[in-house]
Write a protein that holds these residues in place. Structure first.
Motif, short mmCIF file in Angstrom:
data_model
loop_
_atom_site.label_atom_id
_atom_site.label_comp_id
_atom_site.label_asym_id
_atom_site.label_seq_id
_atom_site.Cartn_x
_atom_site.Cartn_y
_atom_site.Cartn_z
N SER A 1 0.83 -1.20 0.00
CA SER A 1 0.00 0.00 0.00
C SER A 1 0.87 1.26 0.00
N SER A 2 1.91 1.27 0.84
CA SER A 2 2.80 2.43 0.90
C SER A 2 3.54 2.60 -0.41
N HIS A 3 4.03 1.49 -0.93
CA HIS A 3 4.76 1.57 -2.20
C HIS A 3 3.84 2.08 -3.31
N SER A 4 2.62 1.63 -3.31
CA SER A 4 1.67 2.05 -4.34
C SER A 4 1.42 3.56 -4.26
N ALA B 1 2.44 8.89 -6.47
CA ALA B 1 2.91 10.26 -6.27
C ALA B 1 4.09 10.57 -7.19
N ALA B 2 4.99 9.61 -7.34
CA ALA B 2 6.13 9.80 -8.23
C ALA B 2 5.69 9.92 -9.67
N ALA C 1 2.16 21.17 -6.66
CA ALA C 1 1.24 20.31 -5.92
C ALA C 1 1.72 18.85 -5.94
N ALA C 2 2.20 18.41 -7.08
CA ALA C 2 2.71 17.03 -7.20
C ALA C 2 3.94 16.83 -6.32
N ALA D 1 5.16 14.58 0.99
CA ALA D 1 4.34 14.14 2.12
C ALA D 1 4.21 12.62 2.14
N THR D 2 4.06 12.01 0.99
CA THR D 2 3.94 10.56 0.91
C THR D 2 5.22 9.88 1.38
N VAL D 3 6.35 10.39 0.94
CA VAL D 3 7.63 9.81 1.35
C VAL D 3 7.86 10.00 2.85
N ARG D 4 7.51 11.18 3.36
CA ARG D 4 7.66 11.42 4.81
C ARG D 4 6.82 10.44 5.62
N LYS D 5 5.56 10.26 5.20
CA LYS D 5 4.68 9.33 5.92
C LYS D 5 5.24 7.92 5.87
#
Length: 77
Positions: free
Chosen positions: A4-7, A12-13, A60-61, A67-71
């Motif tokens: 899920s995190s990788h997805s 996001a990437a 925005a991207a 934010a996704t990487v930090r989480k």
């Protein structure tokens, strides 16, 4: 959970890469020399507007990716 995190990171990437490409295309369109005709000036104005929108999307991207990487990093710690 890792999938899920990788997805989310991958999504996001991917959004960031596409936003970067849109900025590149819009920038190239603005580099065309506007001629004295009204039509060419409108085309150039539209290209500048598209560049501004592409830059906003890129920002925005990037924020989403960061934010996704930090989480994801916080979960791993």
């Amino acid at each position: 959970m890792a999938m899920s995190s990788h997805s989310r990171e991958a999504s996001a990437a991917e959004r960031f890469v596409w936003a970067t490409r849109k900025v590149d295309m819009a920038f190239r369109a603005t580099r065309a020399e506007p001629s004295a005709t009204d039509s060419a000036q409108r085309d150039h104005s539209r290209a500048v507007l598209e560049l501004e929108q592409a830059l906003e999307e890129l920002a925005a991207a990037q924020a989403l990716f960061d934010a996704t990487v930090r989480k994801s990093s916080a979960r791993r710690s």
